[in-house]
Write a protein that holds these residues in place. Structure first.
Motif, PDB file in Angstrom:
ATOM      1  N   GLN A   1     -20.004 -23.254 -26.839  1.00 58.21           N
ATOM      2  CA  GLN A   1     -20.287 -24.838 -27.027  1.00 58.21           C
ATOM      3  C   GLN A   1     -20.771 -25.074 -28.488  1.00 58.21           C
ATOM      4  O   GLN A   1     -20.310 -26.095 -28.923  1.00 58.21           O
ATOM      5  CB  GLN A   1     -21.241 -25.461 -25.906  1.00 58.21           C
TER       6      GLN A   1
ATOM      7  N   LEU B   1     -17.873 -32.832 -20.028  1.00 57.68           N
ATOM      8  CA  LEU B   1     -19.050 -32.747 -20.405  1.00 57.68           C
ATOM      9  C   LEU B   1     -19.384 -33.791 -21.841  1.00 57.68           C
ATOM     10  O   LEU B   1     -20.252 -34.485 -21.936  1.00 57.68           O
ATOM     11  CB  LEU B   1     -19.803 -31.608 -20.462  1.00 57.68           C
ATOM     12  N   ARG B   2     -18.550 -33.110 -22.699  1.00 56.31           N
ATOM     13  CA  ARG B   2     -18.713 -33.797 -24.191  1.00 56.31           C
ATOM     14  C   ARG B   2     -18.649 -35.267 -24.119  1.00 56.31           C
ATOM     15  O   ARG B   2     -17.974 -35.748 -23.187  1.00 56.31           O
ATOM     16  CB  ARG B   2     -18.134 -32.962 -25.151  1.00 56.31           C
ATOM     17  N   ASP B   3     -19.035 -35.881 -25.190  1.00 61.00           N
ATOM     18  CA  ASP B   3     -19.023 -37.254 -25.510  1.00 61.00           C
ATOM     19  C   ASP B   3     -17.572 -37.611 -25.522  1.00 61.00           C
ATOM     20  O   ASP B   3     -16.710 -37.116 -26.331  1.00 61.00           O
ATOM     21  CB  ASP B   3     -19.681 -37.573 -26.696  1.00 61.00           C
TER      22      ASP B   3
ATOM     23  N   SER C   1     -25.032 -29.915 -19.103  1.00 57.47           N
ATOM     24  CA  SER C   1     -24.206 -28.664 -19.640  1.00 57.47           C
ATOM     25  C   SER C   1     -25.241 -27.504 -18.955  1.00 57.47           C
ATOM     26  O   SER C   1     -24.576 -26.789 -18.143  1.00 57.47           O
ATOM     27  CB  SER C   1     -24.473 -28.502 -21.101  1.00 57.47           C
TER      28      SER C   1
ATOM     29  N   GLU D   1     -18.185 -24.757 -31.298  1.00 54.92           N
ATOM     30  CA  GLU D   1     -17.148 -25.518 -31.254  1.00 54.92           C
ATOM     31  C   GLU D   1     -15.861 -24.677 -31.148  1.00 54.92           C
ATOM     32  O   GLU D   1     -14.894 -25.110 -31.882  1.00 54.92           O
ATOM     33  CB  GLU D   1     -17.126 -26.580 -31.912  1.00 54.92           C
TER      34      GLU D   1
ATOM     35  N   SER E   1     -23.091 -34.568 -21.662  1.00 54.36           N
ATOM     36  CA  SER E   1     -23.594 -33.202 -22.025  1.00 54.36           C
ATOM     37  C   SER E   1     -24.764 -32.839 -21.616  1.00 54.36           C
ATOM     38  O   SER E   1     -25.397 -31.690 -21.662  1.00 54.36           O
ATOM     39  CB  SER E   1     -23.635 -33.443 -23.660  1.00 54.36           C
TER      40      SER E   1
ATOM     41  N   ASP F   1     -16.678 -28.209 -20.727  1.00 52.05           N
ATOM     42  CA  ASP F   1     -17.277 -28.819 -21.830  1.00 52.05           C
ATOM     43  C   ASP F   1     -16.270 -29.864 -22.447  1.00 52.05           C
ATOM     44  O   ASP F   1     -16.430 -30.823 -22.754  1.00 52.05           O
ATOM     45  CB  ASP F   1     -17.772 -27.743 -22.893  1.00 52.05           C
TER      46      ASP F   1
ATOM     47  N   ASP G   1     -20.864 -39.662 -21.772  1.00 51.24           N
ATOM     48  CA  ASP G   1     -21.322 -38.633 -22.419  1.00 51.24           C
ATOM     49  C   ASP G   1     -22.235 -37.753 -21.167  1.00 51.24           C
ATOM     50  O   ASP G   1     -23.259 -38.372 -21.192  1.00 51.24           O
ATOM     51  CB  ASP G   1     -22.246 -38.899 -23.614  1.00 51.24           C
TER      52      ASP G   1
END
Length: 240
Positions: A135, A63-65, A84, A138, A81, A59, A79
């Motif tokens: 996820q 995965l994340r932006d 996921s 956070e 995501s 992540d 991005d």
């Protein structure tokens, strides 16, 4: 302190079974014997301890932006995501296959007693839920992600171990015929969930005390500032 708080909250307050009702199929089906429950619970702890921190790395760095910025500035806007679920499930399936091989090699009797439910850990919603909660909440560091995976697995382990012990004893009890089997199991699970919820007041009391102290500090600051504000207002009136 943060690690300890997350550890106990994940076991007791945010228990996968009693708080979010995840992993109920395995919880109900493999909780007839304590020995079987212990084996499956240990396998769940092992899988969650590996998959949650590994999925945290996925992540954070894939995965994340903006996670691909480490590859170069031209990748900073990517991005991924939307991948996921696919990558999380692939990680979980890989770890479950590893667990299945290890259990079959070192404990054939446990492997036979778990039966189809061992490979079904791959589709156990509690395992995937651990990564998705990691996820969505956070979690800031790899250490906390590992802590969360282990503690969530321990919470699920305690839940299935407790219900297995109770179901072994309840065989010798005079349970009314309509409630025998899953009926009395659901009732006991509800009562256990209420018991686990009682830990919420114990583990969140420190937070409430800290918030109360912050409120008192703000009140004191306002009291100290009040005379200064009056003086400044009087000065303005005199100047006018």
């Amino acid at each position: 302190m943060e690690h300890i708080e997350l550890f106990f909250k994940s076991i007791f307050i945010d228990n996968m079974v009693f708080a979010t009702f995840l992993g109920m199929c395995s919880y109900l089906a493999v909780s007839k014997k304590v020995s079987t429950a212990v084996g499956l619970g240990a396998a769940v702890i092992f899988v969650m301890a590996i998959t949650v921190p590994f999925n945290w790395l996925l992540d954070q760095y894939i995965l994340r932006d903006g996670a691909l910025a480490w590859l170069g500035p031209e990748y900073a806007s990517y991005d991924l995501s939307f991948l996921s679920f696919i990558l999380f499930i692939a990680t979980i399936a890989t770890m479950v296959q590893l667990v299945e091989i290890i259990v079959e090699k070192f404990s054939p009797s446990l492997y036979n007693s778990l039966g189809i439910f061992l490979p079904l850990i791959a589709v156990n919603c509690a395992i995937l839920g651990g990564s998705l909660f990691m996820q969505s909440r956070e979690i800031p560091s790899l250490g906390l992600a590992f802590n969360y995976g282990v503690s969530s697995g321990i919470g699920w382990f305690l839940a299935i171990l407790a219900i297995a012990a109770i179901r072994e004893k309840i065989r010798y009890s005079n349970v009314p015929a309509p409630l025998r089997g899953l009926g009395i199991t659901f009732i006991i699970t509800g009562l256990m969930a209420i018991g686990f919820m009682s830990f919420g007041g114990m583990l969140t009391g420190g937070d409430e005390a800290a918030q109360e102290s912050q409120r008192e500090a703000k009140v004191e600051i306002k009291k100290e500032e009040a005379p200064k504000n009056l003086i400044s207002e009087n000065t303005k009136e005199i100047n006018q």
